[in-house]
Design an enzyme around this catalytic site. Sequence first.
Site, mmCIF file in Angstrom:
data_model
loop_
_atom_site.group_PDB
_atom_site.id
_atom_site.type_symbol
_atom_site.label_atom_id
_atom_site.label_comp_id
_atom_site.label_asym_id
_atom_site.label_seq_id
_atom_site.Cartn_x
_atom_site.Cartn_y
_atom_site.Cartn_z
ATOM 1 N N CYS B 188 3.538 0.625 -2.571
ATOM 2 C CA CYS B 188 5.009 0.657 -2.634
ATOM 3 C C CYS B 188 5.648 0.000 -1.418
ATOM 4 O O CYS B 188 6.738 -0.557 -1.512
ATOM 5 C CB CYS B 188 5.500 2.090 -2.759
ATOM 6 S SG CYS B 188 4.979 2.880 -4.289
ATOM 7 N N CYS B 334 4.078 -12.908 7.566
ATOM 8 C CA CYS B 334 4.536 -12.078 6.450
ATOM 9 C C CYS B 334 5.192 -10.841 7.062
ATOM 10 O O CYS B 334 5.788 -10.932 8.124
ATOM 11 C CB CYS B 334 3.386 -11.726 5.513
ATOM 12 S SG CYS B 334 2.075 -10.796 6.312
#
Lengths: 86, 376
Positions: B188, B334
Amino acid sequence: MLVHIPSPLRSYTKNQSEIQVDGDSVQGLLANMDKSYPGIRFRMIDEQDGIREHIKLYVDRKQIETLNMKLNGTETIHIICALSGG
Amino acid sequence: MASLNKSELQRYSRHLLLPEVGIEGQERLKKARILVIGAGGLGSPTILYLAAAGVGTIGIVDFDQVDLSNLQRQIIYTNDDVSSSKVERAAARATSLNPEIQLQRHDVRLSSENALEIFSGYDIIVDGTDNFSTRYLVNDACVFSKKPNVYGAIYRFEGQASVFAHKDGPCYRCLFPDPPPPDAVPNCAEGGVLGVMAGIIGCIQATEALKIILGIGNSLSGKLLIYDSLAMNFDSVAIPKNPNCPICGTNPSIQKLEDITVTCESQQAPTTVSISATELERELKSGHKLLLLDVRTPQEVAISRIADSTHIELAELPNRLSELNSDADIVAYCKSGVRSNKAVQLLLEHGFKKARNLEGGITSWAKEIDPSLNVY
Ligand SMILES: [Zn+2]
């Protein structure tokens, strides 16, 4: 027939959770899915034609044993992916 | 039997009226001991409902602190709880809801060292963790200690629930024998989740735990419940007990509890040359020509980005390598450095001369260089 797509694979199906696909076997169904949604098969099936460990395929809510399983077109397919979120 | 006092009789009156519960059932709940692993999205509603229902002893395992990004779904906490211990705040909230019950705080990371000992004090284990390593550990410890594992998991708009290792039923490894390779399944924190999913699935876990204590109805043992909130469907598929299961099968290969590592920082990915945020800033300031390659999703880019970056999402990178100059000095980033590590490997494999990975990703950059950036 109706195929339920797990969230981690919905990036291939334009975020649709359910799609309609034809096929006279599970193998054929996966091939047709890959034609409409390129790359999705490899996320489920490895190079040796084995179902990946974190994926399970169900035909009419029963786990399938082999990709050669015949389909008559009236079945409901569930693709289940291991989820970790909590 | 633990008998109920006057105020308990009033507090639980809506239970007592149910023929399936009654005074006897409520006394069973009072005697019951349930351990909730993870006081996060799933744990929040589970703990609240178990407390409200009068489960006499609730244990909570978590080692984390409340973060602002938790409040979108972890409804046991309030804004004032940010930065406080989760176990502490969750236990306090449950006690304020129902002072008749006992809360046991386990402010530790669950491991193969402590799991069996912690589990020994409880009848039922609720798995509300957020990672595969702990999920497999919880399953294995439940199989070894013969305690039901009330399982729930969520991602994006989907949820799953089951009861594993209950009586002769299947365990989690009967369904998925081994953890997936790192990065095969996003969590998540990477892919997001609709907060309500935690509420729905956490409440199903609480229901299953209460049913097991009360001995009523049919549990989810042997079935996987699937909740698709986009189609708004609940469905379930059969989970047969697997005779080849590595832990509960006829010839188990797992004989004792071991830690399972499925972290993003897995050893399986060779580490590439990295550069720290401070070094990167120095190089940029010195006028050194660098190509900053952002490999995150467009949704992440919309939250924050480092100026003058080229954006190609990791999933698209293999098909878009030709857009990049293979002689350029590339620094990929990232969120935290895991996906960009993969990007750097890919670039080097395809003949790029110089590619490095920004250590700790944009999160480190925001912390050390540019605090004005949004973090997520
Ligand atoms: Zn098993």
